[in-house]
Design a protein around this motif. Structure first.
Motif, PDB file in Angstrom:
ATOM      1  N   VAL A   1       6.165   7.255   1.807  1.00  0.00           N
ATOM      2  CA  VAL A   1       4.978   8.190   1.515  1.00  0.00           C
ATOM      3  C   VAL A   1       5.440   9.457   2.110  1.00  0.00           C
ATOM      4  CG1 VAL A   1       2.645   8.499   2.370  1.00  0.00           C
ATOM      5  CG2 VAL A   1       3.349   6.088   2.055  1.00  0.00           C
TER       6      VAL A   1
ATOM      7  N   VAL B   1       0.932  -1.197   0.131  1.00  0.00           N
ATOM      8  CA  VAL B   1       0.100   0.006   0.170  1.00  0.00           C
ATOM      9  C   VAL B   1       0.800   1.259  -0.105  1.00  0.00           C
ATOM     10  CG1 VAL B   1      -1.611   1.169   1.379  1.00  0.00           C
ATOM     11  CG2 VAL B   1      -1.879  -1.153   1.107  1.00  0.00           C
ATOM     12  N   ALA B   2       1.954   1.189   0.783  1.00  0.00           N
ATOM     13  CA  ALA B   2       2.866   2.424   0.733  1.00  0.00           C
ATOM     14  C   ALA B   2       3.420   2.727  -0.441  1.00  0.00           C
ATOM     15  CB  ALA B   2       3.878   2.220   2.032  1.00  0.00           C
TER      16      ALA B   2
ATOM     17  N   VAL C   1       1.736   7.083  -6.396  1.00  0.00           N
ATOM     18  CA  VAL C   1       0.569   7.978  -6.986  1.00  0.00           C
ATOM     19  C   VAL C   1       0.856   9.453  -6.545  1.00  0.00           C
ATOM     20  CG1 VAL C   1      -1.829   8.286  -6.320  1.00  0.00           C
ATOM     21  CG2 VAL C   1      -1.252   5.933  -6.844  1.00  0.00           C
ATOM     22  N   LEU C   2       1.348   9.551  -5.105  1.00  0.00           N
ATOM     23  CA  LEU C   2       1.693  10.830  -4.719  1.00  0.00           C
ATOM     24  C   LEU C   2       2.707  11.690  -5.645  1.00  0.00           C
ATOM     25  CD1 LEU C   2       1.560  10.634  -0.870  1.00  0.00           C
ATOM     26  CD2 LEU C   2       0.250  12.117  -2.178  1.00  0.00           C
TER      27      LEU C   2
ATOM     28  N   GLY D   1       1.031   4.022  -2.832  1.00  0.00           N
ATOM     29  CA  GLY D   1       0.711   5.578  -2.381  1.00  0.00           C
ATOM     30  C   GLY D   1       1.782   6.381  -2.672  1.00  0.00           C
TER      31      GLY D   1
END
Lengths: 183, 100
Positions: free
Chosen positions: B75, A171-172, A178-179, A175
């Motif tokens: 992230v 998931v990270a 995408v970011l 993410g």
């Protein structure tokens, strides 16, 4: 005990270097030294597997990722990140950082060289005297930091958290992609 | 054999330095590195207590903390890059999109 004091001093000075040096590149390299020292301390605590993971994940992956980001968004102009605060009138927060920077002209290189030599000497001394090897033979030996012991616990008692961690990493990763995508 | 308290004291010192770094610096990347340092300080105390109590769970916990830290770095740095691309600054004082 002597070895612990050397490593602890290196870790503290490197940590101070992270928060006091005015260029983020220097901070990242001091952070690398801090992580390496902590890996040595893990070995002294008989957590050999965690020491290897510390070097691979933190020193290998995370610091390199931070360095890549510093390179991408420009290391030169980042130095003024603290200075601009002073211009906008918010002096209360900017003064400690800027005064620390003025004292510290050119000190990161000298500090880094001294710390690196100390770290090398400490690791060499530990290897020669055998203090950095896992203790063997004595009754008080805690042989639980080995790969075998960690693996057997991780794949039996902690199987579900282990699998969830892989999902978290996936998931990270998605993410982050995408970011950071350039629209 | 170094006493466990010394490791805990070292861990507390490193954590405090990380907190000071978060508080006095305004550069988002250095704040980020200070947070990483605080995570590492907590990991050190986990490993020290794991040896103190001869319990492997502490080391497993450190492993999980490292996994979470890796995800957090990926992230977080992506967010930093996006902010820098939009606002062209690394000073967190200039990033106030969510301020009411």
């Amino acid at each position: 005990m002597f070895l612990f004091i050397v490593f602890a001093l290196i870790a503290i000075v490197a940590a101070l270097g992270v928060i006091l040096s005015h260029k983020p590149v220097y901070s990242a390299l001091f952070l690398l030294m801090n992580f390496g020292t902590l890996a040595a301390l893990y070995i002294m605590l008989q957590a050999q597997f965690l020491a290897a993971v510390q070097v691979i994940v933190y020193a290998g992956a995370i610091v390199v990722l931070i360095l890549f980001v510093i390179m991408l968004i420009g290391g030169g102009e980042l130095g003024s990140g603290d200075r601009r605060t002073r211009g906008t009138g918010d002096t209360a927060t900017a003064v400690p950082a800027s005064s620390g920077r003025r004292v510290a002209l050119g000190w990161p290189r000298i500090t880094a060289i001294v710390l690196a030599v100390l770290l090398l000497a400490g690791v060499g001394y530990g290897i020669i005297t055998g203090q950095l090897y896992p203790a063997q033979g004595s009754a008080a030996t805690f042989d639980a930091g080995s790969v075998q012991a960690i693996g057997s616990v991780l794949y039996t008692d902690y199987l579900l958290p282990f699998e969830l961690a892989s999902v978290l990493l996936l998931v990270a990763m998605i993410g982050a992609v995408v970011l950071a995508r350039n629209e | 054999m170094v006493p466990t308290e010394y490791y805990l004291i070292l861990s507390a010192i490193l954590f405090a330095i990380g907190v000071v770094g978060v508080l006095i610096r305004r550069n988002v990347l250095i704040i980020f590195m200070s947070v990483e340092m605080m995570l590492n300080a907590v990991n050190l105390s986990f490993v020290a207590l794991s040896r103190q109590f001869l319990d492997l769970n502490g080391q497993i916990f450190v492993l999980m903390a490292m996994i979470v830290a890796a995800a957090e770095v990926a992230v977080g740095l992506a967010i930093v890059m996006t902010v820098v691309r939009h606002k062209d600054t690394t000073n967190i004082e200039d990033v106030n999109l969510l301020r009411g």
